[in-house]
Design an enzyme around this catalytic site. Structure first.
Site, PDB file in Angstrom:
ATOM      1  N   ALA A   1       0.877  -1.177   0.000  1.00  0.00           N
ATOM      2  CA  ALA A   1       0.000   0.000   0.000  1.00  0.00           C
ATOM      3  C   ALA A   1       0.908   1.218   0.000  1.00  0.00           C
ATOM      4  O   ALA A   1       1.797   1.325   0.854  1.00  0.00           O
ATOM      5  CB  ALA A   1      -0.895   0.014   1.235  1.00  0.00           C
ATOM      6  N   GLU A   2       0.708   2.134  -0.940  1.00  0.00           N
ATOM      7  CA  GLU A   2       1.687   3.213  -1.110  1.00  0.00           C
ATOM      8  C   GLU A   2       1.736   4.213   0.045  1.00  0.00           C
ATOM      9  O   GLU A   2       2.648   5.011   0.138  1.00  0.00           O
ATOM     10  CB  GLU A   2       1.517   3.923  -2.456  1.00  0.00           C
ATOM     11  CG  GLU A   2       0.193   4.613  -2.692  1.00  0.00           C
ATOM     12  CD  GLU A   2      -0.778   3.749  -3.477  1.00  0.00           C
ATOM     13  OE1 GLU A   2      -0.776   2.511  -3.292  1.00  0.00           O
ATOM     14  OE2 GLU A   2      -1.553   4.316  -4.273  1.00  0.00           O
ATOM     15  N   ASN A   3       0.743   4.163   0.936  1.00  0.00           N
ATOM     16  CA  ASN A   3       0.846   5.026   2.114  1.00  0.00           C
ATOM     17  C   ASN A   3       1.853   4.479   3.133  1.00  0.00           C
ATOM     18  O   ASN A   3       2.188   5.171   4.088  1.00  0.00           O
ATOM     19  CB  ASN A   3      -0.533   5.259   2.759  1.00  0.00           C
ATOM     20  CG  ASN A   3      -1.329   3.994   2.948  1.00  0.00           C
ATOM     21  OD1 ASN A   3      -1.362   3.118   2.102  1.00  0.00           O
ATOM     22  ND2 ASN A   3      -1.960   3.887   4.091  1.00  0.00           N
TER      23      ASN A   3
ATOM     24  N   SER B   1       8.165   4.439   0.871  1.00  0.00           N
ATOM     25  CA  SER B   1       7.216   3.688   0.068  1.00  0.00           C
ATOM     26  C   SER B   1       7.342   4.041  -1.413  1.00  0.00           C
ATOM     27  O   SER B   1       7.335   3.166  -2.278  1.00  0.00           O
ATOM     28  CB  SER B   1       5.795   3.981   0.551  1.00  0.00           C
ATOM     29  OG  SER B   1       4.881   3.214  -0.174  1.00  0.00           O
TER      30      SER B   1
END
Lengths: 229, 215
Positions: free
Chosen positions: B47-49, B89
């Site tokens: 998840a890019e967060n 990330s």
């Protein structure tokens, strides 16, 4: 040891002034320093330039500063969910600088690391590359993105020791560690404050050198939301 | 309901493309549904967060507002999961360490360049991680129904929606067919409905060729 832990959040109010650039941690409402934002709302300072992924959720976080007209410009990656901000932007009442999320994160990291900017492949050839310098490196196109620094950073962490070492909570970490490095004054809002020596040095994410003030959050998690105590 | 079935069909077909050991980022929309079809594979979801190792959706007791994916939906974590900052990330993404990004698309041209972040004549105020994922992932798979509600093809000769990046995607999975893009050309890998390639070409207004089999 400098006294970084403040008993009363109101002791910070004089730090906020009209026209400041403020970096605000958080992704949605997670990892957002809600207590400090409440203080900024109370302070009534105006003309703020806010660097944050988006402008909070309805009625919470940065949305409050927006509805009070305290924000002149928002720099972030996703304002589509803040519908009123979109309306304000179309009326010319709010300036917006849109950056890809990774570019936003890296620009803040560079700001804190003494780097003036960086070249990235992200956004090359798109609307978001307009007006940006382009150069070819090893046969690939890159655009230049300038670093971002703030007058103040307000961040959210799980735990601090009294020196200001910080650890975060799951995906609430998001932009907070970079923002901690990229402003003249850094204020951390935390769930828990412990004595120096109680945190495992191997697990500290943000070393104390970056942190100027620490306050205990006034918010508590209840189910899937934050509630003011 | 029918539309939902089609979306799940696309998601299931995409899941077949994923391989054990891969790090995969699933975008918003149809890509999110892929998660339901990879239970038998050891795929690590990013998840890019700031999370590597997304688990199944949480029960009410497991809900934590600070454990979310990039769509801000609550998630759980798997064994071996890790958390990191958004800068780390996106270094992971831009640096080519994510094997596959599955992205919803609005339009794709015959070279494989996509539009998936903005709509013409609407204010451009949200991009999130869309542009970083397009340039960064080793392989990009597009997911979409082939036609919009009014019957317009999403495969076009020239994009009319704002482009997401100059990099071409590798594969496009739709409800009608699976397409691949190589050397600036579109090819059909597989037709998923009962329709000859000539008829599909006619429907799209593009002369389609089968992808040459790879030895």
């Amino acid at each position: 040891m400098k006294q970084k832990v403040l008993e009363n959040v109101r002791d910070l109010i004089s730090l906020f002034k009209d026209g400041q650039k403020i970096l605000v941690g958080g992704f949605g409402i997670s990892g957002t320093p809600l207590t400090i934002i409440d203080l900024i709302a109370e302070s009534g300072v105006k003309g703020l330039h806010i660097v944050s992924n988006n402008l909070g959720d309805y009625g919470m976080g940065l949305h409050q500063l927006f509805i009070r007209g305290q924000i002149e410009k928002a720099i972030g990656s996703f304002f589509t969910i803040n519908r009123e901000a979109v309306v304000a932007w179309s009326k010319g009442e709010l300036l917006i600088d849109l950056l890809p999320q990774g570019t936003l994160a890296e620009a803040i990291r560079c700001g804190g690391a003494g780097i003036g900017g960086f070249y990235t492949k992200t956004a090359v050839g798109t609307e978001l590359a307009k007006g940006k310098e382009e150069r070819v490196i090893d046969g690939e196109r890159y655009i230049f993105e300038k670093a971002i620094k703030g007058d103040i950073a307000i961040i959210r962490a799980k735990k601090a020791d009294k020196l200001g070492n910080l650890i975060y909570h799951m995906t609430a970490r998001n932009f907070n560690p970079m923002m901690a490095t990229a402003a003249n004054i850094v204020i951390a809002e935390v769930d828990e404050i412990v004595d120096v020596g109680e945190m495992d040095p191997e697990q500290i994410v943000t070393p104390h050198v970056y942190v100027d003030y620490i306050i205990q959050t006034a918010y508590k998690k209840e189910g899937d939301q934050y509630v003011k105590q | 309901m029918l539309n939902n079935d089609v979306r799940y069909k696309i998601a299931e077909r995409i899941a077949q493309e994923l391989e054990d050991g891969q790090v995969v980022n699933l975008g918003v929309g149809i890509p999110t549904l892929v998660n339901a079809f990879i239970e038998n594979k050891e795929v690590y979801l990013q998840a890019e967060n700031g999370l590597l190792g997304i688990g199944p959706p949480p029960t009410i007791d497991q809900l934590d507002i600070d454990l979310i994916n990039a769509s801000k939906e609550p998630v759980t974590i798997t064994k071996g999961a890790s958390f990191f900052s958004s800068a780390d990330s996106f270094a992971m993404i831009r640096g080519g360490h994510v094997d596959v990004a599955v992205l919803g698309i609005l339009q794709v041209d015959t070279k494989g360049q996509i539009a998936n972040w903005a709509v013409p004549n609407q204010p451009i105020l949200g991009v999130g991680g869309a542009m970083d994922l397009v340039v960064g992932a080793k392989k990009v798979i597009g997911a979409a129904t082939l036609f919009t509600k009014d019957g317009t093809s999403k495969i076009v000769k020239k994009l009319t929606y704002p482009i997401s990046g100059i990099r071409s995607i590798d594969l496009l999975v739709t409800d009608y067919a699976v397409f691949s893009f190589e050397s600036g050309e579109i090819h059909v890998n597989e037709i998923l409905v009962d329709m000859p390639i000539e008829q599909l070409s006619e429907k799209l207004g593009i002369t389609l060729k089968w992808r040459e089999p790879v030895d």
